[in-house]
Design a protein around this motif. Structure first.
Motif, short mmCIF file in Angstrom:
data_model
loop_
_atom_site.label_atom_id
_atom_site.label_comp_id
_atom_site.label_asym_id
_atom_site.label_seq_id
_atom_site.Cartn_x
_atom_site.Cartn_y
_atom_site.Cartn_z
N MET A 140 58.41 23.55 93.88
CA MET A 140 57.82 24.73 93.28
C MET A 140 58.82 25.87 93.44
O MET A 140 59.29 26.13 94.53
CB MET A 140 56.51 25.02 94.01
N ARG A 141 59.07 26.52 92.33
CA ARG A 141 60.09 27.57 92.35
C ARG A 141 59.55 28.97 92.08
O ARG A 141 60.23 29.94 92.34
CB ARG A 141 61.18 27.25 91.35
N SER A 142 58.35 29.06 91.54
CA SER A 142 57.83 30.39 91.20
C SER A 142 56.37 30.50 91.59
O SER A 142 55.66 29.50 91.74
CB SER A 142 57.99 30.67 89.71
N ILE A 143 55.92 31.72 91.71
CA ILE A 143 54.52 31.97 92.03
C ILE A 143 53.62 31.51 90.88
O ILE A 143 52.50 31.05 91.12
CB ILE A 143 54.28 33.47 92.39
N LEU A 144 54.12 31.54 89.67
CA LEU A 144 53.31 31.09 88.53
C LEU A 144 53.03 29.59 88.63
O LEU A 144 51.94 29.13 88.27
CB LEU A 144 53.98 31.44 87.21
N GLN A 145 53.99 28.82 89.14
CA GLN A 145 53.75 27.38 89.36
C GLN A 145 52.67 27.19 90.42
O GLN A 145 51.83 26.31 90.30
CB GLN A 145 55.04 26.68 89.79
N TYR A 146 52.69 28.02 91.46
CA TYR A 146 51.66 27.94 92.49
C TYR A 146 50.28 28.30 91.90
O TYR A 146 49.30 27.62 92.17
CB TYR A 146 51.99 28.85 93.68
N PHE A 147 50.24 29.34 91.09
CA PHE A 147 48.98 29.72 90.45
C PHE A 147 48.44 28.56 89.61
O PHE A 147 47.24 28.29 89.62
CB PHE A 147 49.17 30.95 89.57
N ASP A 148 49.33 27.86 88.89
CA ASP A 148 48.90 26.70 88.10
C ASP A 148 48.34 25.60 89.01
O ASP A 148 47.33 24.97 88.68
CB ASP A 148 50.07 26.14 87.28
N ARG A 149 48.97 25.38 90.15
CA ARG A 149 48.49 24.36 91.09
C ARG A 149 47.09 24.72 91.61
O ARG A 149 46.21 23.88 91.66
CB ARG A 149 49.46 24.21 92.26
N ILE A 150 46.90 25.98 91.95
CA ILE A 150 45.59 26.42 92.44
C ILE A 150 44.54 26.28 91.33
O ILE A 150 43.42 25.81 91.58
CB ILE A 150 45.65 27.88 92.96
N SER A 151 44.90 26.62 90.11
CA SER A 151 43.97 26.45 88.98
C SER A 151 43.56 24.99 88.81
O SER A 151 42.38 24.70 88.57
CB SER A 151 44.62 26.95 87.69
N ASP A 152 44.52 24.08 88.96
CA ASP A 152 44.21 22.65 88.85
C ASP A 152 43.29 22.19 89.98
O ASP A 152 42.35 21.43 89.75
CB ASP A 152 45.49 21.82 88.87
N GLU A 196 47.37 37.74 90.78
CA GLU A 196 48.22 38.92 90.64
C GLU A 196 49.64 38.56 91.06
O GLU A 196 49.89 38.26 92.23
CB GLU A 196 47.70 40.07 91.50
N GLN A 197 50.55 38.59 90.11
CA GLN A 197 51.95 38.32 90.40
C GLN A 197 52.60 39.59 90.93
O GLN A 197 52.55 40.64 90.28
CB GLN A 197 52.67 37.83 89.15
N ILE A 198 53.19 39.52 92.12
CA ILE A 198 53.88 40.67 92.70
C ILE A 198 55.34 40.69 92.23
O ILE A 198 55.86 41.70 91.80
CB ILE A 198 53.79 40.65 94.24
N ASP A 199 55.99 39.54 92.33
CA ASP A 199 57.32 39.32 91.77
C ASP A 199 57.43 37.83 91.46
O ASP A 199 56.43 37.13 91.48
CB ASP A 199 58.43 39.83 92.71
N SER A 200 58.62 37.32 91.21
CA SER A 200 58.74 35.93 90.76
C SER A 200 58.34 34.91 91.83
O SER A 200 58.00 33.78 91.50
CB SER A 200 60.16 35.65 90.28
N ILE A 201 58.35 35.31 93.11
CA ILE A 201 58.02 34.36 94.18
C ILE A 201 56.85 34.79 95.04
O ILE A 201 56.51 34.10 96.01
CB ILE A 201 59.25 34.08 95.08
N SER A 202 56.20 35.89 94.72
CA SER A 202 55.09 36.38 95.53
C SER A 202 53.90 36.74 94.66
O SER A 202 54.06 37.19 93.53
CB SER A 202 55.50 37.63 96.32
N ILE A 259 47.59 35.67 100.04
CA ILE A 259 48.81 36.40 99.66
C ILE A 259 49.94 35.44 99.99
O ILE A 259 50.14 35.06 101.15
CB ILE A 259 48.95 37.74 100.40
N VAL A 260 50.66 35.01 98.94
CA VAL A 260 51.58 33.87 99.03
C VAL A 260 52.99 34.26 98.64
O VAL A 260 53.18 35.06 97.71
CB VAL A 260 51.09 32.75 98.09
N THR A 261 53.96 33.67 99.33
CA THR A 261 55.36 33.77 98.95
C THR A 261 55.93 32.35 98.88
O THR A 261 55.65 31.53 99.76
CB THR A 261 56.16 34.59 99.99
N ILE A 262 56.71 32.08 97.85
CA ILE A 262 57.36 30.79 97.71
C ILE A 262 58.71 30.87 98.43
O ILE A 262 59.52 31.75 98.14
CB ILE A 262 57.59 30.42 96.22
N GLN A 263 58.92 29.97 99.38
CA GLN A 263 60.18 29.92 100.13
C GLN A 263 60.62 28.47 100.22
O GLN A 263 59.84 27.62 100.67
CB GLN A 263 60.01 30.47 101.55
N LYS A 264 61.84 28.20 99.81
CA LYS A 264 62.39 26.84 99.86
C LYS A 264 61.45 25.83 99.22
O LYS A 264 61.16 24.78 99.78
CB LYS A 264 62.73 26.45 101.29
#
Length: 140
Positions: free
Chosen positions: A1-13, A28-34, A54-59
């Motif tokens: 997963m590289r972006s917060i939008l991908q995480y949002f999609d996973r949560i939606s699923d 709510e997207q804060i930036d590309s990874i948060s 409140i989520v941040t994508i790291q590695k």
């Protein structure tokens, strides 16, 4: 997963394939990874899950900087997981779980794990109700 939008999609699923009958979710997207997710999921027994992440994508992994999952049934809080730093005496601080008025140490759950726990809770609490509705046979 590289972006917060991908995480949002996973949560939606996860929500789509859960036992929730209705979902009120704000992403709510804060930036590309948060980002932040705030929502309420409603179940067939009129219980609900209120949650915030409140989520941040790291590695390539999602890391919850803050989370709260509170399950409510018949307007009573059944359990709540959170990482508010107010119980430093518990193992795994700041992660903990409230069960009624009791506080216990916990690891950080995922939304999917919380939904699995709710599913079991609903099934376990519905079983006695089903038995109680069964009427004894009368001989005529």
């Amino acid at each position: 997963m590289r972006s917060i939008l991908q995480y949002f999609d996973r949560i939606s699923d996860i929500i789509e394939y859960s036992e929730a009958e209705l979902a009120e979710i704000e992403f709510e997207q804060i930036d590309s990874i948060s980002g932040m997710i705030d929502g309420v999921l409603y179940f067939h027994d009129h219980s609900r899950l209120e949650f915030t992440e409140i989520v941040t994508i790291q590695k390539s992994y999602a890391h919850n900087r803050l989370y709260r999952y509170q399950y409510i049934q018949a307007e009573e809080a059944i359990f709540r997981y959170d990482n508010a730093p107010h119980h430093p005496d518990l193992v795994n601080f700041p992660h903990h779980k409230h069960i009624g008025r009791k506080k216990v140490s916990s690891t950080e759950p995922t939304l999917a794990q919380v939904l699995d726990e709710i599913s079991k809770w609903i099934k376990d609490s519905a079983f006695p109700l089903k038995k109680a509705r069964k009427q004894p046979r009368t001989g005529k």
